[in-house]
Design a protein around this motif. Structure first.
Motif, PDB file in Angstrom:
ATOM      1  N   THR A 470      16.363  85.304  15.310  1.00 18.19           N
ATOM      2  CA  THR A 470      15.659  84.874  16.522  1.00 18.19           C
ATOM      3  C   THR A 470      16.414  83.741  17.197  1.00 18.19           C
ATOM      4  N   TYR A 473      19.217  85.253  19.114  1.00 18.70           N
ATOM      5  CA  TYR A 473      18.740  85.879  20.349  1.00 18.70           C
ATOM      6  C   TYR A 473      18.485  84.818  21.428  1.00 18.70           C
ATOM      7  N   ARG A 477      20.332  84.161  25.068  1.00 20.67           N
ATOM      8  CA  ARG A 477      19.581  84.114  26.320  1.00 20.67           C
ATOM      9  C   ARG A 477      19.882  82.819  27.087  1.00 20.67           C
TER      10      ARG A 477
END
Length: 506
Positions: A470, A473, A477
């Motif tokens: 996570t 990710y 982003r």
């Protein structure tokens, strides 16, 4: 005392540049020295204004008229202009004074402003003392002895000691309104002061009678007070009032000396305010500063207060160091000081003195200072050191900052104007802020934690209580939205700086 009396003061060689008999009959109520272009808000009606003409530039044809307009709006009694800076009183200034009906007197280069202000205050306060009823509480013989001591140039401690011995006043001291002890007697009390009494370190004397001595300046810091301890109250009060009136010439002399020091410091700072070559030798000598240095620069201001108050406060704070210093205000209204002491010692003294000085300020006024590095006593190095001191003043986390504390990116950024840092923050991080407003996941928070943990995926995941995938990710982003690559040190530094530039409250 009237303006015309100034032309007859012995050995000062003051000349009339322009004035009519009616204007020369104006009464003088006080003296103010200034080199500000527009000093109106710092002046009082009836004052004699002294200027070294540092503000005057030949190429500025309207400067003299603007200055005279400010004097007229303040309803001053007269203007005295020193010839030391430009060699003569500019004809344009005489014409501006004629336009506004302000008598103009010329002070030759060989006459110091200190001598002028000293003589004026002694005349003013000598006249006032003649009508003071409480002076009668002091026996005439003792009064003559004390007056003789003062006329001979005795310091406050000597006069106070003689007064205590001669009059039997049980316990008294003299301090500035800023809390700095000037003289304290008896010696036993000074060696072991009761709780709350000052010992010369810049704290205020304790409770008891406190009477004003001599002229109380516009600044809250440097008026004089005569303090009588609890044993000096009651029947001794009239005698203390008489003593306060007798000490007035000493206070006047001290104010004159302080005004002359600020004037000399202003001339030195005026030279440093320019960007061209400057020979500082004469200006340094006039301030009593060593020609070789090193000198430490200090910048100061009082938020919400007049420009020159900060110069008074700096002088009060630095006096107990016992080293040469010059504190004044340059023609642009910026207050600074040059001090012949190590930077760490100067910063420590300012931090110790500030609480007592701050207590003298009302409302939201706040005294702040920035201490620069030690520098050689030359124009280039001193200008650079002043820039650093002013940078620290603008961005210090506390009321007194030092360039020695500029050892982190956060400390460096604090000196940049908030409008600039806020724009930088928005330019780099606005996409993340927009994302966070529209989603439950905070990318700004993730970026902060990631950088706090030196880019460690595992420690970031552990701190946020999420899976390491996570974290990957979210970082991808962040990189997409900001256009930055968090694997690169330069991009990490940019984003770290942007986070530190967040406006207050975010």
């Amino acid at each position: 005392m009237i303006v015309g009396d100034l032309l007859h003061l012995d050995d000062l060689d003051i000349r009339l540049a322009w004035g009519t008999p009616e204007l020369l009959a104006r009464q003088i109520t006080g003296v103010t020295s200034t080199d500000l272009q527009d000093p109106a808000r710092y002046l009082q009606p009836g004052e004699l204004v002294l200027t070294g003409l540092v503000w005057w530039q030949p190429e500025d044809g309207s400067a003299a008229l603007r200055f005279a307009t400010a004097l007229r709006s303040a309803r001053v009694a007269a203007l005295m202009a020193g010839e030391g800076t430009h060699g003569a009183v500019p004809s344009g200034l005489a014409e501006a004074c004629r336009t506004h009906g302000i008598p103009l007197l010329a002070v030759p280069a060989g006459t110091s402003f200190r001598a002028v202000t000293d003589r004026v205050y002694l005349r003013l306060w000598g006249g006032l003392q003649a009508g003071v009823q409480d002076a009668a509480a002091i026996p005439e013989a003792a009064r003559r002895e004390l007056a003789g001591l003062i006329d001979s140039g005795a310091r406050a401690a000597e006069v106070l000691a003689h007064a205590v011995s001669r009059l039997g006043v049980p316990e008294c001291s003299v301090s500035t309104t800023g809390g700095r002890v000037i003289a304290e007697l008896p010696p036993a009390a000074a060696a072991a002061p009761p709780a709350g009494r000052a010992t010369g370190t810049g704290t205020s004397p304790g409770t008891g009678t406190a009477l004003p001595v001599g002229p109380q300046e516009n600044s809250p810091f440097d008026g004089w007070l005569l303090h009588g301890g609890p044993a000096a109250e009651g029947s001794a009060t009239p005698m203390l009032r008489g003593l306060a009136d007798l000490l007035a010439p000493l206070a006047a002399r001290a104010h004159a000396e302080a005004a002359a020091r600020r004037q000399a410091a202003g001339r030195l700072l005026g030279l440093l305010a320019g960007d061209g070559p400057a020979d500082l030798a004469e200006a340094l000598a006039a301030c009593g500063l060593p020609a070789e240095g090193p000198l430490v620069t200090v910048a100061a201001r009082i938020d919400g207060g007049p420009d020159d108050w900060a110069a008074h406060a700096l002088a009060e704070a630095l006096q107990p160091l016992g080293v040469p210093f010059a504190a004044g205000t340059d023609p642009a209204g910026r207050t600074a000081a040059l001090v012949a002491a190590p930077a760490a010692r100067v910063a420590e003294r300012l931090r110790r003195a500030r609480p007592a000085l701050q207590a003298r300020l009302s409302g939201r006024r706040s005294l702040r200072a920035g201490v620069g590095p030690a520098s050689a006593a030359a124009a280039g190095p001193l200008r650079a050191a002043l820039v650093q001191a002013r940078y620290v003043l603008a961005g210090a986390a506390g009321p007194v900052g030092s360039t020695a504390e500029l050892d982190s990116l956060a400390g460096l950024l604090r000196g940049i104007p908030p409008e600039v840092t806020a724009a930088f923050h928005t330019r780099l991080l606005a996409p993340l802020a927009t994302h966070d407003r529209e989603n439950a996941v905070s990318l700004l928070g993730t970026l902060t934690v990631f950088l706090d943990h030196d880019g460690s995926w595992a420690r970031t995941a552990e701190s946020l209580h999420i899976h390491v995938n996570t974290v990957h990710y979210r970082i991808r982003r962040i990189e997409e939205l900001t256009g930055r690559n968090l694997a690169r040190l330069q991009d990490r530094l940019d984003l770290r700086a942007a986070l530190l530039c967040a406006p207050a409250g975010r």
